[in-house]
Design a protein around this motif. Sequence first.
Motif, PDB file in Angstrom:
ATOM      1  N   ASP A  39      35.097  46.482  36.751  1.00  0.00           N
ATOM      2  CA  ASP A  39      35.525  45.585  37.735  1.00  0.00           C
ATOM      3  C   ASP A  39      36.526  44.632  36.881  1.00  0.00           C
ATOM      4  O   ASP A  39      35.871  44.376  35.927  1.00  0.00           O
ATOM      5  CB  ASP A  39      34.710  44.427  37.825  1.00  0.00           C
ATOM      6  N   ARG A  86      36.914  41.846  36.183  1.00  0.00           N
ATOM      7  CA  ARG A  86      36.291  40.497  36.098  1.00  0.00           C
ATOM      8  C   ARG A  86      35.328  40.496  34.783  1.00  0.00           C
ATOM      9  O   ARG A  86      35.247  39.534  34.221  1.00  0.00           O
ATOM     10  CB  ARG A  86      36.009  39.499  37.414  1.00  0.00           C
ATOM     11  N   THR A 121      30.160  48.991  39.262  1.00  0.00           N
ATOM     12  CA  THR A 121      31.089  47.950  39.538  1.00  0.00           C
ATOM     13  C   THR A 121      32.094  48.749  40.800  1.00  0.00           C
ATOM     14  O   THR A 121      33.130  47.813  41.271  1.00  0.00           O
ATOM     15  CB  THR A 121      31.717  47.768  38.641  1.00  0.00           C
ATOM     16  N   GLU A 136      29.562  41.163  45.849  1.00  0.00           N
ATOM     17  CA  GLU A 136      30.580  39.534  46.221  1.00  0.00           C
ATOM     18  C   GLU A 136      30.205  37.957  46.727  1.00  0.00           C
ATOM     19  O   GLU A 136      30.432  37.324  46.249  1.00  0.00           O
ATOM     20  CB  GLU A 136      31.846  40.589  47.000  1.00  0.00           C
TER      21      GLU A 136
END
Length: 260
Positions: free
Chosen positions: A23, A25, A210, A259
């Motif tokens: 991911d 992020r 992820t 999420e």
Amino acid sequence: MTDLAFPEFRPGEVWLVGAGPGDPRLLTLMALHALRSGDVIVHDELIDKRVLSLAAPGTAIQGAGKRGGTPSPHQSDINEHLIALAREGRKVVRLKGGDPFVFGRGGEEAQALAHAGIRFRVVPGITSGLAAAALAGIPATTRETNHAVILATGHRALDETSVRDWEAMARTGQPIILYMAMSNLARIAEVFLGAGLAADTPVAIIASATYAEERLLETELGRAAQDARDNGIGAPAIVAVGSVVGVRRHLLHALLQGEA
Ligand SMILES: C[S@@+](CC[C@H](N)C(=O)[O-])C[C@H]1O[C@@H](n2cnc3c(N)ncnc32)[C@H](O)[C@@H]1O
């Protein structure tokens, strides 16, 4: 954050950058800076496309994956390629999954670069073993359960010498986080059991952490390999073995995941 100063990426440098578990992020700010300021990215197989899409427009993106089972370049060819790019005066991002120095051959690449006199920087990333576990609600340590945690790779078939090492790891009673262990899981579990770990020792297998296709299986040591097979769970995966896996059940009702 705007006050942060980042080092200049100079031509002829190689930055060994950890991309984290997938991911984007979970990238570090330094990794993002590297992606935005390098002019060529040489990346491993297990790099999320969303991470590569953060590169500055015009950046050359080259795959140099080493992944069990598929034809892949020799490590020495990758080393030579990095050195050649640096000698051409490129700003080379060597992008590796997780942390570049944890089971990622970043250590070998750093040695080759140093030997060739190429200036390089290491940008640590979040290693997938700790990230996958943490995101699933498995702390690497708690004071009640453990005072150490073992990160181990299971990708080599077990021979007489390594069996002794695996037995020694099991006898510590500390949690063991396995990378690249899926194809040898049955044998590793057998050795752990032989070394005295209980068949009901908690195990979590987290595949593709992820990513959209993430899978998580909670099981026990005595049946982990069979359960993984029955549930179609394979590489890339992290296998966490030990008491910390049991902590998860006390966290799940409040743990935010994905999420949400
Ligand atoms: C060559 S090792 C590289 C490890 C990497 N340097 C790190 O620090 O995470 C590749 C292995 O890492 C693990 N791995 C990497 N990304 C993963 C992910 N998103 N989910 C689960 N396991 C992952 C798997 O065990 C995979 O076979």
